[in-house]
Scaffold this motif. Structure first.
Motif, PDB file in Angstrom:
ATOM      1  N   LEU A  61       0.809  -1.220   0.000  1.00  0.00           N
ATOM      2  CA  LEU A  61       0.000   0.000   0.000  1.00  0.00           C
ATOM      3  C   LEU A  61       0.844   1.272   0.000  1.00  0.00           C
ATOM      4  CD1 LEU A  61      -2.823  -0.808   2.598  1.00  0.00           C
ATOM      5  CD2 LEU A  61      -3.176  -0.120   0.223  1.00  0.00           C
ATOM      6  N   ALA A  62       2.045   1.188   0.544  1.00  0.00           N
ATOM      7  CA  ALA A  62       2.850   2.381   0.813  1.00  0.00           C
ATOM      8  C   ALA A  62       3.162   3.254  -0.404  1.00  0.00           C
ATOM      9  CB  ALA A  62       4.149   1.968   1.513  1.00  0.00           C
ATOM     10  N   PRO A  63       3.341   2.704  -1.624  1.00  0.00           N
ATOM     11  CA  PRO A  63       3.653   3.596  -2.754  1.00  0.00           C
ATOM     12  C   PRO A  63       2.583   4.642  -3.030  1.00  0.00           C
ATOM     13  CG  PRO A  63       4.221   1.337  -3.300  1.00  0.00           C
ATOM     14  CD  PRO A  63       3.456   1.283  -2.006  1.00  0.00           C
ATOM     15  N   LEU A  69       3.082   3.840   4.839  1.00  0.00           N
ATOM     16  CA  LEU A  69       4.517   3.979   5.092  1.00  0.00           C
ATOM     17  C   LEU A  69       4.760   4.472   6.514  1.00  0.00           C
ATOM     18  CD1 LEU A  69       7.431   3.884   4.136  1.00  0.00           C
ATOM     19  CD2 LEU A  69       7.125   6.156   3.144  1.00  0.00           C
ATOM     20  N   ASP A  70       3.966   5.428   6.968  1.00  0.00           N
ATOM     21  CA  ASP A  70       4.119   5.938   8.333  1.00  0.00           C
ATOM     22  C   ASP A  70       3.939   4.824   9.361  1.00  0.00           C
ATOM     23  OD1 ASP A  70       4.498   8.485   7.344  1.00  0.00           O
ATOM     24  OD2 ASP A  70       2.418   9.107   7.646  1.00  0.00           O
ATOM     25  N   LEU A  71       2.923   4.001   9.180  1.00  0.00           N
ATOM     26  CA  LEU A  71       2.651   2.932  10.131  1.00  0.00           C
ATOM     27  C   LEU A  71       3.740   1.870  10.085  1.00  0.00           C
ATOM     28  CD1 LEU A  71       0.968   1.546  12.246  1.00  0.00           C
ATOM     29  CD2 LEU A  71      -0.589   0.732  10.440  1.00  0.00           C
ATOM     30  N   ALA A  72       4.192   1.514   8.891  1.00  0.00           N
ATOM     31  CA  ALA A  72       5.268   0.526   8.762  1.00  0.00           C
ATOM     32  C   ALA A  72       6.535   1.026   9.446  1.00  0.00           C
ATOM     33  CB  ALA A  72       5.540   0.230   7.293  1.00  0.00           C
ATOM     34  N   LEU A 102      11.252   3.315  -0.305  1.00  0.00           N
ATOM     35  CA  LEU A 102      10.249   4.370  -0.251  1.00  0.00           C
ATOM     36  C   LEU A 102      10.622   5.427   0.789  1.00  0.00           C
ATOM     37  CD1 LEU A 102       7.012   2.213  -0.489  1.00  0.00           C
ATOM     38  CD2 LEU A 102       7.859   3.799  -2.222  1.00  0.00           C
ATOM     39  N   ALA A 103      11.153   4.984   1.930  1.00  0.00           N
ATOM     40  CA  ALA A 103      11.561   5.929   2.967  1.00  0.00           C
ATOM     41  C   ALA A 103      12.716   6.800   2.479  1.00  0.00           C
ATOM     42  CB  ALA A 103      11.967   5.175   4.235  1.00  0.00           C
ATOM     43  N   ASP A 104      13.645   6.217   1.715  1.00  0.00           N
ATOM     44  CA  ASP A 104      14.751   6.993   1.174  1.00  0.00           C
ATOM     45  C   ASP A 104      14.251   7.983   0.128  1.00  0.00           C
ATOM     46  OD1 ASP A 104      17.632   7.475   1.084  1.00  0.00           O
ATOM     47  OD2 ASP A 104      17.499   6.697  -0.953  1.00  0.00           O
ATOM     48  N   ARG A 105      13.273   7.576  -0.658  1.00  0.00           N
ATOM     49  CA  ARG A 105      12.689   8.488  -1.648  1.00  0.00           C
ATOM     50  C   ARG A 105      12.021   9.668  -0.944  1.00  0.00           C
ATOM     51  NH1 ARG A 105       8.512   5.603  -5.428  1.00  0.00           N
ATOM     52  NH2 ARG A 105      10.337   4.213  -5.581  1.00  0.00           N
ATOM     53  N   ASP A 120      13.255   7.092  10.510  1.00  0.00           N
ATOM     54  CA  ASP A 120      12.516   5.988   9.891  1.00  0.00           C
ATOM     55  C   ASP A 120      13.430   5.164   8.992  1.00  0.00           C
ATOM     56  OD1 ASP A 120      10.159   6.785  11.106  1.00  0.00           O
ATOM     57  OD2 ASP A 120       9.421   7.880   9.365  1.00  0.00           O
ATOM     58  N   LEU A 121      14.254   5.849   8.202  1.00  0.00           N
ATOM     59  CA  LEU A 121      15.176   5.134   7.316  1.00  0.00           C
ATOM     60  C   LEU A 121      16.174   4.305   8.124  1.00  0.00           C
ATOM     61  CD1 LEU A 121      16.127   4.612   4.412  1.00  0.00           C
ATOM     62  CD2 LEU A 121      17.633   6.599   4.641  1.00  0.00           C
TER      63      LEU A 121
END
Length: 241
Positions: A61-63, A69-72, A102-105, A120-121
């Motif tokens: 779902l994160a993309p 992404l926040d929850l992960a 995704l976190a790095d992006r 997060d990263l």
């Protein structure tokens, strides 16, 4: 396939998480996200077996869902506190790799909450103790035991200075010794990656703080010189990690 009847969430339930995942997969329902976050990362820090089992679906779902992404990322930050978390994470390495990208992006976009995104990263890279400890070097203090005499040394990196000292209850930080920052070209491994990321994203204070953190400090008690990052890691990362 995950057998959700056997996987408990932070509230001890087994049926609610898969139903909530199905809801947020169908539509971006705020109430469902709120409850899912509460069950997978209670109070923003307590995780459970269901938290790890949900990572692959959150990664999918994160993309296109920021809340996924926040929850992960919140789950990954809490992973170190969960007994057996390393074994559970080993079952979802592909999802973690996708989330890390995704976190790095997100970090490359230089978000307003850059320091949080940087943490997060770090968590997604398995650097749990640094994710919790690095606060941007505005006023950071790292207590570490001297590897030689075992006295507690306070390492300060921030606006109040860059030094090692003994903390006295009445007099504050006494017998200060200037830190010895690592030259950027001498950094290696984790320190090199962190510094390069901060430089890439135009974060000079963070980059300078990393040079000090991965540099050396002098013990005010016995005058031995030691690596700050190594001492802090040894004192704060559980052996199983």
């Amino acid at each position: 396939m995950t057998n959700w009847t056997q996987v408990m969430d932070a509230h001890g339930a087994t049926a609610r998480v898969p139903a909530l995942l199905e809801q947020v997969e169908r539509s971006d329902a705020p109430a469902a996200w709120d409850e899912l976050g509460n069950r997978l990362c209670l109070h923003g820090e307590t995780v459970s077996p269901a938290s790890f089992a949900a990572l692959p679906r959150l990664a999918a779902l994160a993309p296109h869902r920021d809340r996924a992404l926040d929850l992960a990322c919140a789950i990954m930050r809490g992973a170190v506190q969960h007994h057996g978390g390393d074994a559970l994470l080993a079952t979802c390495t592909e999802a973690i790799a996708a989330l890390r990208e995704l976190a790095d992006r997100r970090l490359r976009s230089r978000p307003s909450d850059y320091q949080r995104a940087f943490g997060d990263l770090l968590a997604l890279a398995g650097q749990y103790h640094w994710a919790a400890a690095m606060e941007g070097f505005s006023d950071d203090f790292y207590p570490v035991p001297c590897p030689r005499c075992d006295v507690e040394v306070i390492v300060a990196i921030g606006e109040h200075g860059h030094y090692s000292a003994i903390r006295d209850w009445d007099r504050g930080d006494i017998d200060r010794r200037a830190l010895r920052p690592a030259p950027a070209e001498d950094l290696s491994g984790l320190g090199r990656w962190l510094h390069a990321t901060a430089v890439r994203d135009g974060q000079p204070r963070l980059a300078e703080g990393i040079r000090h953190l991965f540099g050396r400090a002098e013990c005010p008690r016995c005058a031995s010189v030691f690596g700050i990052a190594e001492a802090y890691t040894l004192a704060n990362l559980a052996p199983s990690w």
